[in-house]
Design an enzyme around this catalytic site. Structure first.
Site, PDB file in Angstrom:
ATOM      1  N   HIS A 182       0.799  -1.361  -0.293  1.00 59.15           N
ATOM      2  CA  HIS A 182       0.114   0.163  -0.173  1.00 59.15           C
ATOM      3  C   HIS A 182       0.756   1.128   0.502  1.00 59.15           C
ATOM      4  O   HIS A 182       0.565   2.441  -0.220  1.00 59.15           O
ATOM      5  CB  HIS A 182      -1.111   0.412   1.527  1.00 59.15           C
ATOM      6  CG  HIS A 182      -2.445  -1.243   0.951  1.00 59.15           C
ATOM      7  ND1 HIS A 182      -3.415  -1.375   2.307  1.00 59.15           N
ATOM      8  CD2 HIS A 182      -2.320  -1.613  -0.138  1.00 59.15           C
ATOM      9  CE1 HIS A 182      -3.882  -2.746   2.096  1.00 59.15           C
ATOM     10  NE2 HIS A 182      -3.065  -2.715   0.781  1.00 59.15           N
TER      11      HIS A 182
ATOM     12  N   GLY B 150      -2.403  -9.568  12.150  1.00 55.33           N
ATOM     13  CA  GLY B 150      -2.877  -8.483  12.887  1.00 55.33           C
ATOM     14  C   GLY B 150      -3.462  -7.923  11.486  1.00 55.33           C
ATOM     15  O   GLY B 150      -3.193  -6.646  11.558  1.00 55.33           O
TER      16      GLY B 150
ATOM     17  N   ASN C 156      -3.525 -13.174  15.710  1.00 50.19           N
ATOM     18  CA  ASN C 156      -4.445 -12.022  15.921  1.00 50.19           C
ATOM     19  C   ASN C 156      -5.355 -11.913  17.609  1.00 50.19           C
ATOM     20  O   ASN C 156      -6.261 -12.830  17.784  1.00 50.19           O
ATOM     21  CB  ASN C 156      -5.719 -11.569  14.857  1.00 50.19           C
ATOM     22  CG  ASN C 156      -6.184 -10.497  14.761  1.00 50.19           C
ATOM     23  OD1 ASN C 156      -6.355  -9.740  15.452  1.00 50.19           O
ATOM     24  ND2 ASN C 156      -5.857 -10.315  13.580  1.00 50.19           N
TER      25      ASN C 156
HETATM   26  N1  APR Z   1      -1.608  -7.954  17.375  1.00 50.61           N
HETATM   27  C1  APR Z   1      -1.734  -8.361  16.421  1.00 50.61           C
HETATM   28  N2  APR Z   1      -3.249  -8.476  15.497  1.00 50.61           N
HETATM   29  C2  APR Z   1      -3.787  -7.218  15.876  1.00 50.61           C
HETATM   30  C3  APR Z   1      -2.953  -6.587  17.005  1.00 50.61           C
HETATM   31  C4  APR Z   1      -1.862  -6.961  17.535  1.00 50.61           C
HETATM   32  N3  APR Z   1      -1.176  -6.504  19.048  1.00 50.61           N
HETATM   33  N4  APR Z   1      -3.970  -5.435  18.030  1.00 50.61           N
HETATM   34  C5  APR Z   1      -4.790  -5.686  16.950  1.00 50.61           C
HETATM   35  N5  APR Z   1      -4.504  -6.367  15.997  1.00 50.61           N
HETATM   36  C6  APR Z   1      -5.808  -6.712  14.923  1.00 50.61           C
HETATM   37  C7  APR Z   1      -6.840  -6.406  15.038  1.00 50.61           C
HETATM   38  O1  APR Z   1      -7.827  -7.462  15.848  1.00 50.61           O
HETATM   39  C8  APR Z   1      -8.060  -6.520  13.475  1.00 50.61           C
HETATM   40  O2  APR Z   1      -7.982  -7.561  12.896  1.00 50.61           O
HETATM   41  O3  APR Z   1      -5.087  -6.513  13.779  1.00 50.61           O
HETATM   42  C9  APR Z   1      -6.150  -5.908  12.453  1.00 50.61           C
HETATM   43  C10 APR Z   1      -6.330  -4.916  12.260  1.00 50.61           C
HETATM   44  O4  APR Z   1      -7.400  -4.865  11.215  1.00 50.61           O
HETATM   45  P1  APR Z   1      -7.617  -3.379   9.979  1.00 50.61           P
HETATM   46  O5  APR Z   1      -7.777  -2.043  11.889  1.00 50.61           O
HETATM   47  O6  APR Z   1      -9.033  -3.815   9.479  1.00 50.61           O
HETATM   48  O7  APR Z   1      -6.559  -3.281   9.590  1.00 50.61           O
HETATM   49  P2  APR Z   1      -5.579  -3.730   7.810  1.00 50.61           P
HETATM   50  O8  APR Z   1      -5.930  -5.456   7.893  1.00 50.61           O
HETATM   51  O9  APR Z   1      -4.663  -3.184   7.831  1.00 50.61           O
HETATM   52  O10 APR Z   1      -6.273  -2.649   6.988  1.00 50.61           O
HETATM   53  C11 APR Z   1      -6.035  -3.430   5.514  1.00 50.61           C
HETATM   54  O11 APR Z   1      -7.227  -1.482   5.161  1.00 50.61           O
HETATM   55  O12 APR Z   1      -7.681   0.610   5.388  1.00 50.61           O
HETATM   56  C12 APR Z   1      -6.888  -0.197   4.719  1.00 50.61           C
HETATM   57  O13 APR Z   1      -4.962   1.051   4.065  1.00 50.61           O
HETATM   58  C13 APR Z   1      -5.450   0.089   5.010  1.00 50.61           C
HETATM   59  O14 APR Z   1      -4.391  -0.571   5.234  1.00 50.61           O
HETATM   60  C14 APR Z   1      -4.649  -1.006   5.612  1.00 50.61           C
HETATM   61  C15 APR Z   1      -6.123  -1.698   4.893  1.00 50.61           C
END
Ligand code: APR
Length: 265
Positions: free
Chosen positions: A136, A208, A234
């Site tokens: 990204h 994550g 997660n």
């Molecule tokens: N360790 C592991 N996982 C974790 C932790 C942690 N300490 N804290 C939170 N999480 C998990 C949450 O439970 C959640 O499932 O991380 C995940 C984050 O999810 P999102 O907020 O949806 O982020 P992501 O999956 O990276 O989103 C993908 O969406 O908005 C776009 O471009 C943005 O790159 C991003 C993409």
């Protein structure tokens, strides 16, 4: 009473299965996909968590689409400036460093290692990980909007302007953050490398990420289809939890150092 608690604790399966440690030790091709959760313990907000997620407070359509930038480039630029300044103050955490160590150990034993991230914060690179596929983009880079120019400029090399966004030093086109917005294609080269690695790995980690955003969300599915061992780290259940080989419920900064130490120390 204490007898019952001892019995419960002793019969609970270990957080990290001994078989997973063997899988990692013997793996020949390992792929790791990370999302916002790996940086959560560094203090970088995730996107979709209720209350604390970035999209709980801001509307992605107004800030993270090509249309939003066309309509109000100043607002989008300022929002990314705010995020960049916040991320600049953060450091990699134990989860990032454990992945750097995992890469070092696997390369030492002639295994392949591919680190794919959806994060734009650059914390994997700062922790010492090599050849990171940043699907990204990266918030510390900007890019010229003139497609004939496409000049990439590191943020640190930009001169401050009174009315952002700044202009390209080559063609005077408007600069934009070098990140992938909703509705945009991912960098093709990196995406192809990520897909090819996922399709032929023997061990895949999804760490994550809510696995909701395509095409990154398809990578663990490709690994499952290729009969790889798939691990998820997660704290909460996601769309893929029930399908993976080892769903590990916990924080990356806690689990990953234990896994790496348990495998190689
Ligand atoms: N360790 C592991 N996982 C974790 C932790 C942690 N300490 N804290 C939170 N999480 C998990 C949450 O439970 C959640 O499932 O991380 C995940 C984050 O999810 P999102 O907020 O949806 O982020 P992501 O999956 O990276 O989103 C993908 O969406 O908005 C776009 O471009 C943005 O790159 C991003 C993409």
């Amino acid at each position: 009473m204490s007898f019952i608690w001892d019995w419960i604790n002793n019969t609970r399966p270990p957080l990290i299965a001994p078989e997973l440690v063997s899988n990692l030790r013997d793996a020949k091709r390992v792929v790791v996909l990370t999302g916002a959760g790996i940086s959560a313990e560094s203090g970088v907000p995730t996107f979709r968590e209720a209350q604390t997620g970035i999209w709980a407070e801001y509307n992605p359509e107004e800030l993270a689409t090509p249309y939003a930038f066309e309509k109000n480039p100043w607002r989008v630029w300022e929002w990314y400036t705010w995020r960049r300044e916040m991320i600049e103050k953060k450091d990699p955490n134990d989860g990032h460093y454990a992945l750097t160590e995992m890469q070092r150990r696997l390369l030492d034993q002639n295994a392949q290692f591919t680190l794919i991230t959806q994060n734009i914060d650059g914390l994997h690179k700062m922790a010492g990980s090599k050849d990171v596929l940043e699907l990204h983009g990266n918030i510390f880079r900007s890019r010229c909007t003139d497609l004939d120019c496409d000049e990439i400029v590191e943020y640190k090399d930009l001169k401050p302007t009174e009315t952002p966004p700044p202009r390209c030093h080559k063609c005077n086109g408007m600069l934009r953050p070098d990140v992938v917005w909703f509705g945009e294609a991912l960098p093709l080269d990196d995406l192809h490398k990520a897909m090819a690695a996922s399709q032929k790995c023997d061990l895949f980690f999804s760490i994550g990420t809510s696995t909701l955003i395509q095409p990154a969300a398809s990578l663990p599915i490709m690994a499952l289809d290729a009969d790889a061992v798939v691990v998820e780290i997660n704290p909460i259940e996601t769309l893929i939890t029930k399908r993976v080989t080892y769903p590990i419920q916990g924080k990356a900064g806690n689990i990953l150092p234990k896994l790496v130490a348990g495998t190689w120390d």
